[in-house]
Scaffold this motif. Structure first.
Motif, PDB file in Angstrom:
ATOM      1  N   GLN A   1       0.833  -1.208   0.000  1.00 34.99           N
ATOM      2  CA  GLN A   1       0.000   0.000   0.000  1.00 34.99           C
ATOM      3  C   GLN A   1       0.864   1.253   0.000  1.00 34.99           C
ATOM      4  N   LEU A   2       1.897   1.266   0.859  1.00 35.19           N
ATOM      5  CA  LEU A   2       2.772   2.441   0.926  1.00 35.19           C
ATOM      6  C   LEU A   2       3.507   2.671  -0.390  1.00 35.19           C
ATOM      7  N   GLU A   3       3.936   1.594  -1.026  1.00 38.25           N
ATOM      8  CA  GLU A   3       4.655   1.734  -2.298  1.00 38.25           C
ATOM      9  C   GLU A   3       3.740   2.278  -3.394  1.00 38.25           C
ATOM     10  N   ARG A   4       2.483   1.829  -3.438  1.00 36.26           N
ATOM     11  CA  ARG A   4       1.551   2.345  -4.451  1.00 36.26           C
ATOM     12  C   ARG A   4       1.257   3.829  -4.206  1.00 36.26           C
ATOM     13  N   ILE A   5       1.099   4.187  -2.939  1.00 35.68           N
ATOM     14  CA  ILE A   5       0.851   5.599  -2.610  1.00 35.68           C
ATOM     15  C   ILE A   5       2.055   6.451  -3.006  1.00 35.68           C
ATOM     16  N   ALA A   6       3.259   5.991  -2.641  1.00 35.48           N
ATOM     17  CA  ALA A   6       4.470   6.765  -2.950  1.00 35.48           C
ATOM     18  C   ALA A   6       4.663   6.923  -4.456  1.00 35.48           C
ATOM     19  N   ALA A   7       4.407   5.855  -5.200  1.00 31.00           N
ATOM     20  CA  ALA A   7       4.572   5.926  -6.653  1.00 31.00           C
ATOM     21  C   ALA A   7       3.599   6.933  -7.257  1.00 31.00           C
ATOM     22  N   THR A   8       2.371   6.968  -6.741  1.00 30.71           N
ATOM     23  CA  THR A   8       1.372   7.919  -7.253  1.00 30.71           C
ATOM     24  C   THR A   8       1.746   9.350  -6.891  1.00 30.71           C
ATOM     25  N   LEU A   9       2.201   9.553  -5.645  1.00 34.51           N
ATOM     26  CA  LEU A   9       2.623  10.896  -5.239  1.00 34.51           C
ATOM     27  C   LEU A   9       3.822  11.366  -6.063  1.00 34.51           C
TER      28      LEU A   9
ATOM     29  N   LYS B   1      11.407   3.962  10.475  1.00 37.14           N
ATOM     30  CA  LYS B   1      12.572   4.026   9.592  1.00 37.14           C
ATOM     31  C   LYS B   1      12.496   2.963   8.483  1.00 37.14           C
ATOM     32  N   GLU B   2      11.972   1.786   8.819  1.00 37.92           N
ATOM     33  CA  GLU B   2      11.860   0.719   7.815  1.00 37.92           C
ATOM     34  C   GLU B   2      10.894   1.116   6.700  1.00 37.92           C
ATOM     35  N   GLN B   3       9.757   1.715   7.068  1.00 38.00           N
ATOM     36  CA  GLN B   3       8.791   2.167   6.053  1.00 38.00           C
ATOM     37  C   GLN B   3       9.397   3.273   5.199  1.00 38.00           C
ATOM     38  N   TYR B   4      10.144   4.184   5.862  1.00 34.99           N
ATOM     39  CA  TYR B   4      10.787   5.272   5.118  1.00 34.99           C
ATOM     40  C   TYR B   4      11.772   4.731   4.080  1.00 34.99           C
ATOM     41  N   GLU B   5      12.592   3.765   4.495  1.00 38.74           N
ATOM     42  CA  GLU B   5      13.583   3.199   3.569  1.00 38.74           C
ATOM     43  C   GLU B   5      12.895   2.547   2.372  1.00 38.74           C
ATOM     44  N   ARG B   6      11.689   2.026   2.607  1.00 31.16           N
ATOM     45  CA  ARG B   6      10.971   1.337   1.531  1.00 31.16           C
ATOM     46  C   ARG B   6      10.448   2.317   0.477  1.00 31.16           C
ATOM     47  N   VAL B   7      10.014   3.512   0.892  1.00 36.19           N
ATOM     48  CA  VAL B   7       9.366   4.424  -0.060  1.00 36.19           C
ATOM     49  C   VAL B   7      10.288   5.513  -0.609  1.00 36.19           C
ATOM     50  N   ARG B   8      11.439   5.732   0.027  1.00 37.47           N
ATOM     51  CA  ARG B   8      12.233   6.886  -0.395  1.00 37.47           C
ATOM     52  C   ARG B   8      12.794   6.740  -1.810  1.00 37.47           C
ATOM     53  N   SER B   9      12.985   5.489  -2.260  1.00 37.52           N
ATOM     54  CA  SER B   9      13.496   5.308  -3.626  1.00 37.52           C
ATOM     55  C   SER B   9      12.459   5.729  -4.663  1.00 37.52           C
TER      56      SER B   9
ATOM     57  N   LEU C   1      10.385   8.293  -4.098  1.00 37.62           N
ATOM     58  CA  LEU C   1      10.166   9.726  -3.931  1.00 37.62           C
ATOM     59  C   LEU C   1      11.509  10.416  -3.666  1.00 37.62           C
ATOM     60  N   PRO C   2      12.302  10.663  -4.700  1.00 38.34           N
ATOM     61  CA  PRO C   2      13.593  11.344  -4.509  1.00 38.34           C
ATOM     62  C   PRO C   2      13.394  12.681  -3.797  1.00 38.34           C
ATOM     63  N   GLY C   3      14.230  12.933  -2.805  1.00 37.90           N
ATOM     64  CA  GLY C   3      14.099  14.174  -2.039  1.00 37.90           C
ATOM     65  C   GLY C   3      13.310  14.008  -0.752  1.00 37.90           C
ATOM     66  N   LEU C   4      12.745  12.822  -0.537  1.00 37.37           N
ATOM     67  CA  LEU C   4      11.977  12.585   0.686  1.00 37.37           C
ATOM     68  C   LEU C   4      12.921  12.589   1.882  1.00 37.37           C
ATOM     69  N   GLU C   5      12.619  13.404   2.891  1.00 38.79           N
ATOM     70  CA  GLU C   5      13.476  13.498   4.080  1.00 38.79           C
ATOM     71  C   GLU C   5      12.797  12.842   5.273  1.00 38.79           C
ATOM     72  N   TYR C   6      13.614  12.224   6.143  1.00 36.50           N
ATOM     73  CA  TYR C   6      13.096  11.565   7.338  1.00 36.50           C
ATOM     74  C   TYR C   6      13.295  12.481   8.535  1.00 36.50           C
ATOM     75  N   LEU C   7      12.207  12.831   9.215  1.00 39.94           N
ATOM     76  CA  LEU C   7      12.245  13.733  10.356  1.00 39.94           C
ATOM     77  C   LEU C   7      12.002  12.902  11.610  1.00 39.94           C
TER      78      LEU C   7
END
Length: 258
Positions: free
Chosen positions: A63-71, A85-93, A95-101
């Motif tokens: 679900q997160l990957e489909r959302i990230a790809a659409t965004l 952090k695990e979810q972030y690592e999965r979607v950041r590829s 969404l280039p430029g995605l920052e983890y806060l």
């Protein structure tokens, strides 16, 4: 897609930079993208002024990957809340430029940093344990175009710490006041400030705090006027509401000046 993106698209059509077909294709994602179990609201930025904020707990990797790809196909900002952090690592590829806060437990794709400033929001906390919720509120308001000042650990157990920051209270257009335990801070702040106060109870506290119920009831019973209360630990809701209040306040002031 927000109003700014739509206007840019219309200007490109008018100037001949894109074809009618390209213009129509760009609008096909409205009002939502059907991603199976997820119906991503692609119309929200145009309707409400800010895109859907993705709440991550409970979402599957797919679900997160489909959302990230659409965004990633759009051009606007994106916020993921309560993301680990695990979810972030999965979607950041995707969404280039995605920052983890890390302090906020959020991920942010902040493509539009040049939007017009909405106004000043002050975020205050009773204690340092309230900071994660405060950062949620601060990041949300900041990404929506507000100038955010943070003043943490100024609770009523040492009121002189709050009084040392009166300048920040007087300069703010909206204040987000966050506290657990007795939850008294928003009422004290509202007794000093001339602007709206958004109160956030947190689940910080010992047994009788009941996971945030005690500060929630204190805030709902605030003696000082001008206090609006959001749900326990809901920094996102507080930051969002504060940004909307600042925006309406700015519109009103501009109107009265003309």
């Amino acid at each position: 897609m927000d109003e700014r993106e739509l206007r840019l698209l219309a200007e490109k059509l008018q100037s001949g930079e894109i074809t009618i077909r390209s213009f129509v294709d760009a609008l096909k994602g409205l009002p939502f993208k059907d991603l199976g179990e997820v119906k991503l609201d692609t119309h929200r930025a145009l309707r409400n002024g800010f895109p859907e904020i993705i709440y991550c707990p409970g979402k599957s990797p797919g679900q997160l990957e489909r959302i990230a790809a659409t965004l990633g196909e759009g051009g606007g900002n994106a916020l993921f809340s309560r993301i680990d952090k695990e979810q972030y690592e999965r979607v950041r590829s995707l969404l280039p430029g995605l920052e983890y806060l890390e302090n906020a437990g959020m991920a942010r794709l902040w493509r539009q940093r040049d939007v017009a400033e909405r106004g000043r929001v002050l975020v205050v906390t009773g204690g340092s344990s309230d900071v994660p919720v405060a950062e949620e509120a601060a990041v949300t308001a900041e990404t929506m175009g507000c100038t955010v000042r943070r003043v943490f650990d100024v609770g009523v157990a040492g009121l002189h710490r709050l009084l040392a920051n009166l300048d920040a209270i007087f300069e703010a257009r909206v204040i987000v006041a966050i506290a657990g335990m007795d939850g008294a801070l928003p009422s004290v702040v509202a007794g000093i400030a001339s602007c709206p106060v958004v109160a956030v109870p947190t689940s910080v506290g010992y047994g009788a705090a009941l996971g945030g119920i005690a500060p929630l009831l204190t805030m709902l019973n605030s003696c000082a006027l001008g206090v609006t209360v959001v749900n326990i630990d809901n920094g996102i809701g507080a930051g969002y509401a504060a940004a909307l209040m600042v925006d309406h306040d700015s519109t009103g002031r501009e109107g009265s000046a003309s």
